[in-house]
Design a protein around this motif. Structure first.
Motif, PDB file in Angstrom:
ATOM      1  N   GLU A  26       0.825  -1.207   0.000  1.00 46.73           N
ATOM      2  CA  GLU A  26       0.000   0.000   0.000  1.00 46.73           C
ATOM      3  C   GLU A  26       0.862   1.261   0.000  1.00 46.73           C
ATOM      4  N   GLN A  27       1.941   1.264   0.801  1.00 43.01           N
ATOM      5  CA  GLN A  27       2.813   2.435   0.854  1.00 43.01           C
ATOM      6  C   GLN A  27       3.508   2.647  -0.483  1.00 43.01           C
ATOM      7  N   LYS A  28       3.966   1.570  -1.096  1.00 39.38           N
ATOM      8  CA  LYS A  28       4.653   1.685  -2.384  1.00 39.38           C
ATOM      9  C   LYS A  28       3.702   2.223  -3.441  1.00 39.38           C
ATOM     10  N   ALA A  29       2.465   1.715  -3.464  1.00 40.97           N
ATOM     11  CA  ALA A  29       1.478   2.177  -4.439  1.00 40.97           C
ATOM     12  C   ALA A  29       1.170   3.653  -4.224  1.00 40.97           C
ATOM     13  N   SER A  30       1.012   4.071  -2.983  1.00 42.36           N
ATOM     14  CA  SER A  30       0.686   5.475  -2.741  1.00 42.36           C
ATOM     15  C   SER A  30       1.883   6.374  -3.056  1.00 42.36           C
ATOM     16  N   LEU A  31       3.097   5.909  -2.800  1.00 46.77           N
ATOM     17  CA  LEU A  31       4.283   6.692  -3.124  1.00 46.77           C
ATOM     18  C   LEU A  31       4.408   6.874  -4.638  1.00 46.77           C
ATOM     19  N   GLN A  32       4.149   5.814  -5.392  1.00 48.38           N
ATOM     20  CA  GLN A  32       4.195   5.911  -6.852  1.00 48.38           C
ATOM     21  C   GLN A  32       3.141   6.897  -7.349  1.00 48.38           C
ATOM     22  N   GLU A  33       1.963   6.826  -6.791  1.00 49.47           N
ATOM     23  CA  GLU A  33       0.895   7.732  -7.200  1.00 49.47           C
ATOM     24  C   GLU A  33       1.265   9.183  -6.901  1.00 49.47           C
ATOM     25  N   LEU A  34       1.825   9.434  -5.721  1.00 49.45           N
ATOM     26  CA  LEU A  34       2.244  10.785  -5.370  1.00 49.45           C
ATOM     27  C   LEU A  34       3.325  11.293  -6.322  1.00 49.45           C
ATOM     28  N   ALA A  35       4.288  10.422  -6.635  1.00 45.81           N
ATOM     29  CA  ALA A  35       5.374  10.814  -7.540  1.00 45.81           C
ATOM     30  C   ALA A  35       4.830  11.107  -8.931  1.00 45.81           C
ATOM     31  N   ARG A  36       3.888  10.312  -9.401  1.00 51.20           N
ATOM     32  CA  ARG A  36       3.316  10.523 -10.730  1.00 51.20           C
ATOM     33  C   ARG A  36       2.525  11.822 -10.795  1.00 51.20           C
ATOM     34  N   ASN A  37       1.970  12.250  -9.684  1.00 55.41           N
ATOM     35  CA  ASN A  37       1.248  13.519  -9.660  1.00 55.41           C
ATOM     36  C   ASN A  37       2.174  14.701  -9.898  1.00 55.41           C
ATOM     37  N   HIS A  38       3.469  14.515  -9.689  1.00 57.42           N
ATOM     38  CA  HIS A  38       4.446  15.592  -9.844  1.00 57.42           C
ATOM     39  C   HIS A  38       5.331  15.409 -11.073  1.00 57.42           C
ATOM     40  N   THR A  39       4.901  14.579 -12.005  1.00 58.99           N
ATOM     41  CA  THR A  39       5.698  14.311 -13.199  1.00 58.99           C
ATOM     42  C   THR A  39       5.968  15.575 -14.003  1.00 58.99           C
ATOM     43  N   SER A  40       4.952  16.391 -14.204  1.00 57.73           N
ATOM     44  CA  SER A  40       5.139  17.600 -15.024  1.00 57.73           C
ATOM     45  C   SER A  40       6.104  18.575 -14.347  1.00 57.73           C
ATOM     46  N   VAL A  41       6.051  18.653 -13.026  1.00 58.89           N
ATOM     47  CA  VAL A  41       6.976  19.531 -12.298  1.00 58.89           C
ATOM     48  C   VAL A  41       8.408  19.014 -12.454  1.00 58.89           C
ATOM     49  N   ALA A  42       8.589  17.704 -12.307  1.00 58.66           N
ATOM     50  CA  ALA A  42       9.920  17.110 -12.415  1.00 58.66           C
ATOM     51  C   ALA A  42      10.477  17.282 -13.830  1.00 58.66           C
ATOM     52  N   LEU A  43       9.644  17.053 -14.836  1.00 56.22           N
ATOM     53  CA  LEU A  43      10.104  17.231 -16.213  1.00 56.22           C
ATOM     54  C   LEU A  43      10.433  18.700 -16.480  1.00 56.22           C
ATOM     55  N   GLY A  44       9.632  19.594 -15.933  1.00 54.59           N
ATOM     56  CA  GLY A  44       9.910  21.016 -16.082  1.00 54.59           C
ATOM     57  C   GLY A  44      11.250  21.394 -15.475  1.00 54.59           C
ATOM     58  N   ALA A  45      11.548  20.809 -14.308  1.00 53.61           N
ATOM     59  CA  ALA A  45      12.835  21.082 -13.658  1.00 53.61           C
ATOM     60  C   ALA A  45      13.990  20.552 -14.499  1.00 53.61           C
ATOM     61  N   LEU A  46      13.812  19.357 -15.077  1.00 51.54           N
ATOM     62  CA  LEU A  46      14.864  18.807 -15.946  1.00 51.54           C
ATOM     63  C   LEU A  46      15.082  19.695 -17.174  1.00 51.54           C
ATOM     64  N   VAL A  47      13.991  20.171 -17.762  1.00 49.14           N
ATOM     65  CA  VAL A  47      14.108  21.046 -18.932  1.00 49.14           C
ATOM     66  C   VAL A  47      14.821  22.343 -18.543  1.00 49.14           C
ATOM     67  N   LYS A  48      14.473  22.896 -17.387  1.00 53.73           N
ATOM     68  CA  LYS A  48      15.101  24.149 -16.936  1.00 53.73           C
ATOM     69  C   LYS A  48      16.611  23.950 -16.738  1.00 53.73           C
ATOM     70  N   VAL A  49      16.992  22.837 -16.105  1.00 50.88           N
ATOM     71  CA  VAL A  49      18.416  22.564 -15.900  1.00 50.88           C
ATOM     72  C   VAL A  49      19.099  22.326 -17.246  1.00 50.88           C
ATOM     73  N   ALA A  50      18.429  21.603 -18.143  1.00 54.90           N
ATOM     74  CA  ALA A  50      19.027  21.306 -19.446  1.00 54.90           C
ATOM     75  C   ALA A  50      19.251  22.573 -20.262  1.00 54.90           C
ATOM     76  N   THR A  51      18.386  23.566 -20.094  1.00 58.15           N
ATOM     77  CA  THR A  51      18.518  24.785 -20.891  1.00 58.15           C
ATOM     78  C   THR A  51      19.267  25.898 -20.163  1.00 58.15           C
ATOM     79  N   ASP A  52      19.089  25.980 -18.840  1.00 52.49           N
ATOM     80  CA  ASP A  52      19.656  27.113 -18.092  1.00 52.49           C
ATOM     81  C   ASP A  52      20.659  26.702 -17.019  1.00 52.49           C
TER      82      ASP A  52
END
Length: 119
Positions: A26-52
């Protein structure tokens, strides 16, 4: 004397071997769900680091992370000729190579070693 039904080892008692306990699942499933909710933020951070990013190594690492997520990690081909231990690969017959390919091919098609080793 009455038989004591408490304590001690009983056949079939406990969680089956190799199965995660319910709380861990249950904890692993909820952790994965929480992480997936922040996918766009994480990808945005990677793009920002890659460009700036301030350092070239940070920009390259972020770009590689983005490419890995978009296209998967590139496969690495290894070619070996010669002897491995007592086996001389230069003397292996085509039929033996075909049998090895039939056995190992599905493993390569499945994305590598299920034990986690990179190929």
């Amino acid at each position: 004397m009455a038989e004591n039904r408490r304590g001690g080892k009983r056949a079939g008692a406990g969680r089956p071997k190799g199965q995660q306990n319910k709380a861990t699942r249950e904890q692993k499933a909820s952790l994965q769900e929480l992480a997936r909710n922040h996918t766009s933020v994480a990808l945005g951070a990677l793009v920002k680091v890659a460009t700036d990013g301030e350092s070239e190594s940070a920009r390259v690492a972020a770009a590689n992370a983005l490419l890995d997520r978009a296209y998967g990690k590139p496969s690495q081909s290894v070619q070996h000729s010669g002897a491995i231990g007592s086996y001389d690969l230069t003397k292996v017959s085509d039929a033996d190579l075909d049998r090895l390919e039939a056995i190992l091919g599905p493993l390569a098609d499945a994305g590598g070693d299920p034990g986690g080793a990179e190929t």
